[in-house]
Design a protein around this motif. Sequence first.
Motif, PDB file in Angstrom:
ATOM      1  N   ASP A 157       0.863  -1.173   0.000  1.00  0.00           N
ATOM      2  CA  ASP A 157       0.000   0.000   0.000  1.00  0.00           C
ATOM      3  C   ASP A 157       0.903   1.226   0.000  1.00  0.00           C
ATOM      4  OD1 ASP A 157      -1.793  -2.015   0.422  1.00  0.00           O
ATOM      5  OD2 ASP A 157      -2.382  -1.384   2.434  1.00  0.00           O
ATOM      6  N   ILE A 158       0.676   2.154  -0.929  1.00  0.00           N
ATOM      7  CA  ILE A 158       1.573   3.311  -0.988  1.00  0.00           C
ATOM      8  C   ILE A 158       0.902   4.614  -0.574  1.00  0.00           C
ATOM      9  CG2 ILE A 158       3.116   2.289  -2.696  1.00  0.00           C
ATOM     10  CD1 ILE A 158       1.764   4.146  -4.779  1.00  0.00           C
ATOM     11  N   VAL A 159      -0.414   4.737  -0.773  1.00  0.00           N
ATOM     12  CA  VAL A 159      -1.063   5.991  -0.411  1.00  0.00           C
ATOM     13  C   VAL A 159      -2.565   5.759  -0.298  1.00  0.00           C
ATOM     14  CG1 VAL A 159      -1.489   6.853  -2.767  1.00  0.00           C
ATOM     15  CG2 VAL A 159      -1.093   8.479  -0.912  1.00  0.00           C
ATOM     16  N   ARG A 160      -3.194   6.506   0.611  1.00  0.00           N
ATOM     17  CA  ARG A 160      -4.651   6.476   0.765  1.00  0.00           C
ATOM     18  C   ARG A 160      -5.179   7.828   0.304  1.00  0.00           C
ATOM     19  NH1 ARG A 160      -8.741   2.671   2.349  1.00  0.00           N
ATOM     20  NH2 ARG A 160      -7.247   1.785   3.802  1.00  0.00           N
ATOM     21  N   VAL A 238     -17.712  17.678  -9.690  1.00  0.00           N
ATOM     22  CA  VAL A 238     -17.382  16.264  -9.715  1.00  0.00           C
ATOM     23  C   VAL A 238     -16.699  15.870  -8.420  1.00  0.00           C
ATOM     24  CG1 VAL A 238     -15.070  16.511 -10.751  1.00  0.00           C
ATOM     25  CG2 VAL A 238     -16.390  14.416 -11.153  1.00  0.00           C
ATOM     26  N   LEU A 239     -16.876  14.631  -8.009  1.00  0.00           N
ATOM     27  CA  LEU A 239     -16.078  14.061  -6.930  1.00  0.00           C
ATOM     28  C   LEU A 239     -14.807  13.501  -7.554  1.00  0.00           C
ATOM     29  CD1 LEU A 239     -18.728  12.146  -4.775  1.00  0.00           C
ATOM     30  CD2 LEU A 239     -17.488  14.221  -4.139  1.00  0.00           C
ATOM     31  N   ALA A 240     -13.683  14.156  -7.311  1.00  0.00           N
ATOM     32  CA  ALA A 240     -12.433  13.779  -7.966  1.00  0.00           C
ATOM     33  C   ALA A 240     -11.415  13.308  -6.946  1.00  0.00           C
ATOM     34  CB  ALA A 240     -11.859  14.959  -8.748  1.00  0.00           C
ATOM     35  N   GLN A 241     -10.650  12.265  -7.312  1.00  0.00           N
ATOM     36  CA  GLN A 241      -9.556  11.836  -6.459  1.00  0.00           C
ATOM     37  C   GLN A 241      -8.516  12.950  -6.356  1.00  0.00           C
ATOM     38  OE1 GLN A 241     -10.828   9.824  -9.131  1.00  0.00           O
ATOM     39  NE2 GLN A 241      -9.856   7.819  -8.905  1.00  0.00           N
ATOM     40  N   GLY A 242      -7.957  13.086  -5.157  1.00  0.00           N
ATOM     41  CA  GLY A 242      -6.938  14.101  -4.956  1.00  0.00           C
ATOM     42  C   GLY A 242      -5.738  13.929  -5.870  1.00  0.00           C
ATOM     43  N   ILE A 243      -5.368  12.682  -6.126  1.00  0.00           N
ATOM     44  CA  ILE A 243      -4.197  12.416  -6.952  1.00  0.00           C
ATOM     45  C   ILE A 243      -4.354  12.994  -8.352  1.00  0.00           C
ATOM     46  CG2 ILE A 243      -4.911  10.160  -7.900  1.00  0.00           C
ATOM     47  CD1 ILE A 243      -2.061   9.177  -7.237  1.00  0.00           C
ATOM     48  N   TYR A 244      -5.614  13.086  -8.835  1.00  0.00           N
ATOM     49  CA  TYR A 244      -5.877  13.600 -10.174  1.00  0.00           C
ATOM     50  C   TYR A 244      -6.147  15.100 -10.200  1.00  0.00           C
ATOM     51  CZ  TYR A 244      -6.435   8.724 -11.677  1.00  0.00           C
ATOM     52  OH  TYR A 244      -6.236   7.397 -11.957  1.00  0.00           O
ATOM     53  N   CYS A 245      -6.809  15.624  -9.177  1.00  0.00           N
ATOM     54  CA  CYS A 245      -7.262  17.013  -9.247  1.00  0.00           C
ATOM     55  C   CYS A 245      -6.320  18.007  -8.595  1.00  0.00           C
ATOM     56  CB  CYS A 245      -8.662  17.149  -8.659  1.00  0.00           C
ATOM     57  SG  CYS A 245      -8.762  16.944  -6.847  1.00  0.00           S
ATOM     58  N   CYS A 293       3.055   9.952  -6.334  1.00  0.00           N
ATOM     59  CA  CYS A 293       1.708   9.732  -5.797  1.00  0.00           C
ATOM     60  C   CYS A 293       1.534  10.434  -4.458  1.00  0.00           C
ATOM     61  CB  CYS A 293       1.430   8.237  -5.646  1.00  0.00           C
ATOM     62  SG  CYS A 293       1.257   7.336  -7.197  1.00  0.00           S
ATOM     63  N   ARG A 294       2.506  10.307  -3.578  1.00  0.00           N
ATOM     64  CA  ARG A 294       2.400  10.917  -2.257  1.00  0.00           C
ATOM     65  C   ARG A 294       2.461  12.435  -2.338  1.00  0.00           C
ATOM     66  NH1 ARG A 294       6.294   6.495   0.895  1.00  0.00           N
ATOM     67  NH2 ARG A 294       4.692   4.858   1.000  1.00  0.00           N
ATOM     68  N   ARG A 295       3.218  12.954  -3.283  1.00  0.00           N
ATOM     69  CA  ARG A 295       3.297  14.408  -3.447  1.00  0.00           C
ATOM     70  C   ARG A 295       1.941  14.957  -3.906  1.00  0.00           C
ATOM     71  NH1 ARG A 295       7.178  14.504  -6.819  1.00  0.00           N
ATOM     72  NH2 ARG A 295       8.808  14.755  -5.250  1.00  0.00           N
ATOM     73  N   ALA A 296       1.283  14.249  -4.839  1.00  0.00           N
ATOM     74  CA  ALA A 296      -0.004  14.720  -5.324  1.00  0.00           C
ATOM     75  C   ALA A 296      -1.075  14.663  -4.236  1.00  0.00           C
ATOM     76  CB  ALA A 296      -0.446  13.874  -6.525  1.00  0.00           C
ATOM     77  N   VAL A 297      -1.151  13.540  -3.516  1.00  0.00           N
ATOM     78  CA  VAL A 297      -2.161  13.386  -2.480  1.00  0.00           C
ATOM     79  C   VAL A 297      -1.901  14.333  -1.301  1.00  0.00           C
ATOM     80  CG1 VAL A 297      -3.089  11.745  -0.794  1.00  0.00           C
ATOM     81  CG2 VAL A 297      -2.728  11.047  -3.138  1.00  0.00           C
ATOM     82  N   GLY A 298      -0.637  14.696  -1.098  1.00  0.00           N
ATOM     83  CA  GLY A 298      -0.287  15.614  -0.002  1.00  0.00           C
ATOM     84  C   GLY A 298      -0.279  17.071  -0.414  1.00  0.00           C
ATOM     85  N   SER A 299      -0.817  17.407  -1.570  1.00  0.00           N
ATOM     86  CA  SER A 299      -0.811  18.786  -2.058  1.00  0.00           C
ATOM     87  C   SER A 299      -1.484  19.729  -1.049  1.00  0.00           C
ATOM     88  CB  SER A 299      -1.552  18.876  -3.387  1.00  0.00           C
ATOM     89  OG  SER A 299      -1.806  20.233  -3.746  1.00  0.00           O
ATOM     90  N   PRO A 300      -0.907  20.933  -0.848  1.00  0.00           N
ATOM     91  CA  PRO A 300      -1.547  21.923   0.043  1.00  0.00           C
ATOM     92  C   PRO A 300      -2.963  22.294  -0.406  1.00  0.00           C
ATOM     93  CG  PRO A 300       0.723  22.553  -0.441  1.00  0.00           C
ATOM     94  CD  PRO A 300       0.396  21.394  -1.326  1.00  0.00           C
ATOM     95  N   ALA A 301      -3.255  22.153  -1.708  1.00  0.00           N
ATOM     96  CA  ALA A 301      -4.585  22.493  -2.223  1.00  0.00           C
ATOM     97  C   ALA A 301      -5.645  21.531  -1.717  1.00  0.00           C
ATOM     98  CB  ALA A 301      -4.564  22.486  -3.755  1.00  0.00           C
ATOM     99  N   LEU A 302      -5.248  20.396  -1.166  1.00  0.00           N
ATOM    100  CA  LEU A 302      -6.201  19.401  -0.687  1.00  0.00           C
ATOM    101  C   LEU A 302      -6.392  19.464   0.839  1.00  0.00           C
ATOM    102  CD1 LEU A 302      -4.997  16.371  -2.833  1.00  0.00           C
ATOM    103  CD2 LEU A 302      -6.929  17.901  -3.289  1.00  0.00           C
ATOM    104  N   ARG A 303      -5.691  20.361   1.484  1.00  0.00           N
ATOM    105  CA  ARG A 303      -5.772  20.414   2.948  1.00  0.00           C
ATOM    106  C   ARG A 303      -6.944  21.276   3.400  1.00  0.00           C
ATOM    107  NH1 ARG A 303       0.698  21.496   3.542  1.00  0.00           N
ATOM    108  NH2 ARG A 303       1.355  19.440   2.786  1.00  0.00           N
TER     109      ARG A 303
END
Length: 303
Positions: A157-160, A238-245, A293-303
């Motif tokens: 598992d690499i990222v949630r 849309v409901l978008a995954q953080g990794i994509y948006c 992947c972790r950089r995208a999911v950890g983006s400040p825009a998602l906090r």
Amino acid sequence: MVALPSLKGLQAFEAAARTGSFAAAAEELSVSAAAVSQLIRTVEDQMGRRLFHRINRRVVLTEAGVEVLPRLTMAFHEIGSVARELGGDAFRPRLVVSVPPSMAMGWLSQRLAGFAAGHGSVDISLRGDDDPVAFDRELIDIRLSYGPHYREHPTEDIVRDAVYPVCAAGLAEAISPQALANLPLIHTDWGPTGASFPSWRNWFEAAGIEPGRAVDRGLSANSSRAALDLAISGLGVVLAQGIYCAEALEDGRLVRPVAQALELRQPYCLTIPERSARRDVVVAFRQWLTEECRRAVGSPALR
């Protein structure tokens, strides 16, 4: 030592089984179709097993042929890798990467130049595949998937991730979760063979809001990437995954009209078959892809 069957015969069988015909195998091996047939008969005689059923002008793999084909394909792939490595300066490692189609259609393809720039000459085959994938038949070195589908191979598992309501900047300013139901909604449906994607009904229920019938209406797409593109075009929320948006949020193409997110039910996982795990290019790509992947999911825009 056990006597080995003819290497040329095995090569002829593998080519014929993989391409589906003696003629195609003959063209690949630069011999005649009759020579391919004779080479395969020699191997069958040496092994004491039929590898093809010959029906008129057609050939169909026997059970023994089906069983041995993926192992032979993998063996010849490895032999080819050794031959290229012994070639010195001419050697270029090959990497077969399999990811979900939405990731191949934009997210990863836009980032591959970064990996190539930092890791020298490498031939990369990028595949957009739905689950399940055939690791041995397609010679896949590394697979990124949503959910742990391949525990028979080493998997981590690499990222949630989570899904976020996002839309084009001109569609909505900051609003309440209740008001979101009044905007056009875009739905993502991965289909009957895919994992269950969080629905708008799931999101409203998690936010403590009773969804009405309108929550099931609107545009629908069968891929995360297509649904995201509809939102960027201004056609709805849309409901978008953080990794994509994340990137589109960072550059202003999308905004988050409400802060409420909904965590995905499963993590993103990396699967690497044992035959590939020690290859330098695979080790390097695993580390690079995990960090991306972790950089995208950890983006400040998602906090």
